[in-house]
Scaffold this motif. Structure first.
Motif, PDB file in Angstrom:
ATOM      1  N   GLU A 138       0.833  -1.213   0.000  1.00 26.11           N
ATOM      2  CA  GLU A 138       0.000   0.000   0.000  1.00 26.11           C
ATOM      3  C   GLU A 138       0.860   1.253   0.000  1.00 26.11           C
ATOM      4  O   GLU A 138       0.559   2.229  -0.703  1.00 26.11           O
ATOM      5  CB  GLU A 138      -0.930  -0.010   1.220  1.00 26.11           C
ATOM      6  N   ILE A 139       1.928   1.226   0.825  1.00 29.17           N
ATOM      7  CA  ILE A 139       2.779   2.413   0.957  1.00 29.17           C
ATOM      8  C   ILE A 139       3.560   2.673  -0.326  1.00 29.17           C
ATOM      9  O   ILE A 139       3.699   3.830  -0.761  1.00 29.17           O
ATOM     10  CB  ILE A 139       3.746   2.243   2.153  1.00 29.17           C
ATOM     11  N   HIS A 140       4.073   1.610  -0.971  1.00 34.11           N
ATOM     12  CA  HIS A 140       4.937   1.782  -2.141  1.00 34.11           C
ATOM     13  C   HIS A 140       4.177   1.854  -3.455  1.00 34.11           C
ATOM     14  O   HIS A 140       4.663   2.489  -4.403  1.00 34.11           O
ATOM     15  CB  HIS A 140       5.944   0.622  -2.215  1.00 34.11           C
ATOM     16  N   SER A 141       2.996   1.220  -3.538  1.00 29.12           N
ATOM     17  CA  SER A 141       2.327   1.113  -4.841  1.00 29.12           C
ATOM     18  C   SER A 141       0.900   1.670  -4.857  1.00 29.12           C
ATOM     19  O   SER A 141       0.588   2.586  -5.625  1.00 29.12           O
ATOM     20  CB  SER A 141       2.287  -0.362  -5.294  1.00 29.12           C
ATOM     21  N   ILE A 142       0.042   1.113  -4.000  1.00 31.46           N
ATOM     22  CA  ILE A 142      -1.394   1.417  -4.098  1.00 31.46           C
ATOM     23  C   ILE A 142      -1.679   2.885  -3.829  1.00 31.46           C
ATOM     24  O   ILE A 142      -2.296   3.574  -4.657  1.00 31.46           O
ATOM     25  CB  ILE A 142      -2.184   0.519  -3.126  1.00 31.46           C
ATOM     26  N   ILE A 143      -1.220   3.372  -2.684  1.00 28.76           N
ATOM     27  CA  ILE A 143      -1.533   4.770  -2.330  1.00 28.76           C
ATOM     28  C   ILE A 143      -0.845   5.759  -3.271  1.00 28.76           C
ATOM     29  O   ILE A 143      -1.488   6.719  -3.729  1.00 28.76           O
ATOM     30  CB  ILE A 143      -1.170   5.044  -0.857  1.00 28.76           C
ATOM     31  N   PRO A 144       0.456   5.567  -3.632  1.00 32.78           N
ATOM     32  CA  PRO A 144       1.060   6.480  -4.603  1.00 32.78           C
ATOM     33  C   PRO A 144       0.291   6.513  -5.927  1.00 32.78           C
ATOM     34  O   PRO A 144       0.165   7.575  -6.545  1.00 32.78           O
ATOM     35  CB  PRO A 144       2.466   5.910  -4.793  1.00 32.78           C
ATOM     36  N   GLY A 145      -0.222   5.336  -6.365  1.00 33.05           N
ATOM     37  CA  GLY A 145      -1.020   5.305  -7.590  1.00 33.05           C
ATOM     38  C   GLY A 145      -2.290   6.130  -7.454  1.00 33.05           C
ATOM     39  O   GLY A 145      -2.678   6.866  -8.370  1.00 33.05           O
ATOM     40  N   GLU A 146      -2.952   6.003  -6.300  1.00 34.02           N
ATOM     41  CA  GLU A 146      -4.169   6.787  -6.061  1.00 34.02           C
ATOM     42  C   GLU A 146      -3.857   8.285  -6.031  1.00 34.02           C
ATOM     43  O   GLU A 146      -4.615   9.101  -6.564  1.00 34.02           O
ATOM     44  CB  GLU A 146      -4.803   6.359  -4.743  1.00 34.02           C
ATOM     45  N   LEU A 147      -2.736   8.630  -5.423  1.00 32.74           N
ATOM     46  CA  LEU A 147      -2.346  10.046  -5.341  1.00 32.74           C
ATOM     47  C   LEU A 147      -2.029  10.607  -6.725  1.00 32.74           C
ATOM     48  O   LEU A 147      -2.378  11.762  -7.034  1.00 32.74           O
ATOM     49  CB  LEU A 147      -1.144  10.208  -4.416  1.00 32.74           C
ATOM     50  N   GLN A 148      -1.386   9.803  -7.548  1.00 36.17           N
ATOM     51  CA  GLN A 148      -1.050  10.249  -8.905  1.00 36.17           C
ATOM     52  C   GLN A 148      -2.322  10.499  -9.721  1.00 36.17           C
ATOM     53  O   GLN A 148      -2.432  11.508 -10.435  1.00 36.17           O
ATOM     54  CB  GLN A 148      -0.175   9.199  -9.601  1.00 36.17           C
ATOM     55  N   ALA A 149      -3.282   9.567  -9.593  1.00 37.37           N
ATOM     56  CA  ALA A 149      -4.557   9.743 -10.308  1.00 37.37           C
ATOM     57  C   ALA A 149      -5.291  10.982  -9.803  1.00 37.37           C
ATOM     58  O   ALA A 149      -5.904  11.719 -10.586  1.00 37.37           O
ATOM     59  CB  ALA A 149      -5.422   8.498 -10.123  1.00 37.37           C
ATOM     60  N   LEU A 150      -5.227  11.202  -8.503  1.00 39.61           N
ATOM     61  CA  LEU A 150      -5.879  12.377  -7.919  1.00 39.61           C
ATOM     62  C   LEU A 150      -5.249  13.660  -8.440  1.00 39.61           C
ATOM     63  O   LEU A 150      -5.954  14.607  -8.819  1.00 39.61           O
ATOM     64  CB  LEU A 150      -5.767  12.308  -6.398  1.00 39.61           C
ATOM     65  N   GLN A 151      -3.918  13.702  -8.491  1.00 35.14           N
ATOM     66  CA  GLN A 151      -3.222  14.894  -9.005  1.00 35.14           C
ATOM     67  C   GLN A 151      -3.565  15.143 -10.467  1.00 35.14           C
ATOM     68  O   GLN A 151      -3.749  16.295 -10.878  1.00 35.14           O
ATOM     69  CB  GLN A 151      -1.700  14.712  -8.853  1.00 35.14           C
ATOM     70  N   GLN A 152      -3.641  14.060 -11.256  1.00 43.17           N
ATOM     71  CA  GLN A 152      -3.958  14.198 -12.674  1.00 43.17           C
ATOM     72  C   GLN A 152      -5.360  14.785 -12.862  1.00 43.17           C
ATOM     73  O   GLN A 152      -5.577  15.686 -13.680  1.00 43.17           O
ATOM     74  CB  GLN A 152      -3.852  12.827 -13.356  1.00 43.17           C
ATOM     75  N   GLY A 153      -6.313  14.253 -12.079  1.00 43.78           N
ATOM     76  CA  GLY A 153      -7.680  14.776 -12.166  1.00 43.78           C
ATOM     77  C   GLY A 153      -7.753  16.235 -11.745  1.00 43.78           C
ATOM     78  O   GLY A 153      -8.465  17.040 -12.367  1.00 43.78           O
ATOM     79  N   TYR A 154      -7.020  16.578 -10.719  1.00 46.66           N
ATOM     80  CA  TYR A 154      -6.978  17.965 -10.228  1.00 46.66           C
ATOM     81  C   TYR A 154      -6.419  18.892 -11.308  1.00 46.66           C
ATOM     82  O   TYR A 154      -6.951  19.973 -11.575  1.00 46.66           O
ATOM     83  CB  TYR A 154      -6.113  18.003  -8.972  1.00 46.66           C
ATOM     84  N   LYS A 155      -5.327  18.430 -11.967  1.00 44.08           N
ATOM     85  CA  LYS A 155      -4.681  19.234 -13.006  1.00 44.08           C
ATOM     86  C   LYS A 155      -5.627  19.458 -14.179  1.00 44.08           C
ATOM     87  O   LYS A 155      -5.747  20.577 -14.709  1.00 44.08           O
ATOM     88  CB  LYS A 155      -3.413  18.508 -13.459  1.00 44.08           C
ATOM     89  N   GLU A 156      -6.315  18.397 -14.602  1.00 43.25           N
ATOM     90  CA  GLU A 156      -7.235  18.508 -15.745  1.00 43.25           C
ATOM     91  C   GLU A 156      -8.386  19.464 -15.440  1.00 43.25           C
ATOM     92  O   GLU A 156      -8.797  20.253 -16.302  1.00 43.25           O
ATOM     93  CB  GLU A 156      -7.786  17.119 -16.092  1.00 43.25           C
ATOM     94  N   MET A 157      -8.896  19.406 -14.215  1.00 44.53           N
ATOM     95  CA  MET A 157      -9.993  20.310 -13.847  1.00 44.53           C
ATOM     96  C   MET A 157      -9.532  21.766 -13.839  1.00 44.53           C
ATOM     97  O   MET A 157     -10.270  22.662 -14.264  1.00 44.53           O
ATOM     98  CB  MET A 157     -10.563  19.918 -12.480  1.00 44.53           C
TER      99      MET A 157
END
Length: 567
Positions: free
Chosen positions: A221-240
């Motif tokens: 979770e620390i190395h893969s799952i959560i960083p992936g979720e954070l990256q998707a969140l940042q991408q969505g934020y940037k697009e908006m």
């Protein structure tokens, strides 16, 4: 002689009491003797045999020696003492020293309780020792099997534990040392101490197993799952943001920094093979990410809502402004015919103020929407509040229009009521004429005039321009009350006139035989001619009732019968 008889009776009484006391003491001695025998027969020797089957070294040997010494003390010291005390208690009873005997028996009971307590304690400790040896044998095998499996997991999948591998191997070594210590204590006959070591060992094994099961998942979770979720969140934020959404209020950068710091802290904690609070902390991070997604989704929904509702609100506002304009014109027309109260005029002013304010706030929202420097969720809340206020103002406006309509409706109803009152006055006059009443009392004529004046006042009020409906309603209520009262008094007066005539006619049969009645009836007739119908009825009725009790009821029955025939 009497003294001698008294002494004999007293001696018999004392002897009887003494007999009862001794019998009770003998019963207690028998009970304690049976208790002593029961203690001596306890199978403590059988329990000692169980211990001898164990290794008689170390802790086991020391405990066995202590138990055997305690048992020897009971057999050779305490129970013989009980035997002597029982004999003493019996001698005291034989000599009528009952208090001494009772005290001795109480002392014996305390000794037997303590002895029994000692024996129970020995048996309990023996059972604990024997069962510890048995449980240790079974549970140590389970612990060794669990240890073997954990060691195999660490050897074959050590890479999935990251830096925590060495720490976990160290914990495994500590458990291995604990197992050696357990075996040493068992070989030395220290079964209870070995039991404590095994209990702690099992706890360590279970904790280590929990770590081996959870650390790989938590690291993933620390190395893969959560960083992936954070990256998707940042991408969505940037697009908006690129699409023009105002998102500064979400403060994503600060939240991401806090999450990254937490992940680093949890990773360091796992590197030390410490999982305390990590699961709860990661769950909290997942919740934070969900909340940030919710905020972005709300912004998208709010944007759609505002774009749709801003136009709809403008249409509703313009529609109400047009209706308010028409209402104002209608008010000016109504003022020509009706007198509006200051309170009613103030209502229209209040509606006008609220609509002007709503129009300004609406233009402000339109301006903010064009400039895109405020969150759509904020605009959505503002627009929802404006919608609520618009609906309230719309309801106020409708109530005001209803009031204007009600004025005309109230006028028509008032005129109809005036016509009804006129008909009531005509009916009153016709009733008086048809009843052939000799004349009307002055106070009644005054009431007729007052009723007519109240009616005339309403008629004049309805001719005023502009018409004051509040004053009309008040005067109309007064007129209704006065005329209704007049109608009731008229009916009562007509009934009295008719009744008094019948009463006097009925009383005429007694005039010749009762002079005082003739005088009373003459007085009643005089009152009748003076239009005092109520007093006339009272005088005539009282006189006739004195001669013929129940006569008035009979007369009323005759009148009722006549009225039915007329119908």
């Amino acid at each position: 002689m009497e003294v001698v008889i008294g002494l004999i009776i007293l001696l018999f009484f004392i002897f009887g009491i003494g007999y009862i006391f001794r019998r009770n003491i003998y019963k207690e001695i028998d009970r304690l003797e049976a208790w002593k025998i029961e203690i001596m027969n306890k199978s403590i020797i059988d329990e000692f045999t169980k211990v001898k089957e164990l290794k008689m070294t170390g802790q086991t040997e020391k405990m066995f020696e202590r138990w055997r010494n305690d048992w020897d003390e009971i057999i050779t010291g305490q129970l013989p003492e009980v035997e002597e005390l029982l004999f003493e208690a019996e001698e005291y009873a034989d000599k009528y020293r009952f208090q001494k005997s009772k005290n001795t028996l109480l002392h014996i009971e305390s000794i037997l309780k303590e002895v029994e307590k000692q024996i129970d304690s020995i048996i309990e400790e023996i059972n604990e020792l024997v069962s510890s040896k048995q449980k240790n044998s079974v549970e140590s095998k389970e612990a060794k099997e669990q240890f073997k499996q954990l060691k195999k997991t660490l050897i074959t999948h050590g890479h999935v534990f990251g830096k925590a591998q060495k720490k976990l191997e160290g914990e495994l070594d500590e458990i291995a040392n604990s197992m050696k210590q357990f075996d040493e204590e068992t070989d030395s006959g220290n079964y209870l101490k070995a039991r404590d070591i095994l209990t702690e060992q099992k706890s360590q094994l279970n904790l280590l197993q929990m770590k081996l099961e959870n650390i790989p998942k938590l690291l993933s979770e620390i190395h893969s799952i959560i960083p992936g979720e954070l990256q998707a969140l940042q991408q969505g934020y940037k697009e908006m943001k690129e699409k023009g959404y105002f998102l500064s209020h979400i403060e994503l950068d600060q939240e991401l920094e806090r999450i990254h710091n937490s992940l680093t802290s949890y990773k360091d904690q796992l590197d030390q093979a410490n999982i305390d609070g990590v699961r709860a902390g990661l769950d909290e991070i997942h919740e934070t990410i969900e909340e940030l997604y919710d905020l972005l989704e709300k912004e998208v929904y709010a944007s759609q809502f505002v774009k749709i509702e801003i136009g709809a609100f403008g249409e509703k506002l313009n529609d109400l402004l047009e209706k308010k304009k028409e209402t104002k014109e209608e008010t000016d027309l109504v003022k020509q015919s009706y007198q509006l109260s200051e309170q009613d005029i103030e209502k229209l002013r209040e509606i006008d103020k609220r609509l002007n304010l709503l129009e300004k706030q609406y233009q402000q929202i339109v301006s903010e929407l064009e400039q895109s420097h405020i969150a759509h969720t904020v605009l959505k809340e503002e627009l929802e509040e404006l919608n609520r206020q618009l609906e309230e103002t719309k309801a106020q406006h409708e109530n005001y229009r209803q009031m204007l309509y009600t004025l005309r409706k109230d006028e028509l109803r008032a005129r109809e009521q005036v016509n009804d009152l006129k008909r009531v006055m005509q009916d009153i006059k016709r009733s008086i004429q048809k009843s052939n009443i000799p004349g009307l009392p002055v106070r009644f004529l005054d009431k007729v005039q007052a009723a007519q004046d109240s009616l005339d006042k309403i008629v004049l009020k309805l001719e005023e321009v502009p018409l004051n409906m509040s004053a009309v309603q008040q005067d109309l209520e007064d007129a209704v009350r006065v005329i209704e009262n007049l109608k009731e008094e008229t009916e009562e007066m007509i009934e009295q006139v008719y009744l008094v005539e019948k009463v006097i006619q009925y009383g005429n049969r007694y005039r010749s035989s009762h002079k005082w009645l003739a005088r009373k009836l003459n007085e009643a007739e005089e009152l009748f001619r003076n239009y005092e119908y109520g007093k006339s009825l009272e005088e005539a009725a009282a006189a006739i009732e004195e001669i013929e009790p129940g006569a008035i009821e009979k007369i009323q029955a005759i009148i009722t019968e006549e009225l039915k025939e007329k119908q």
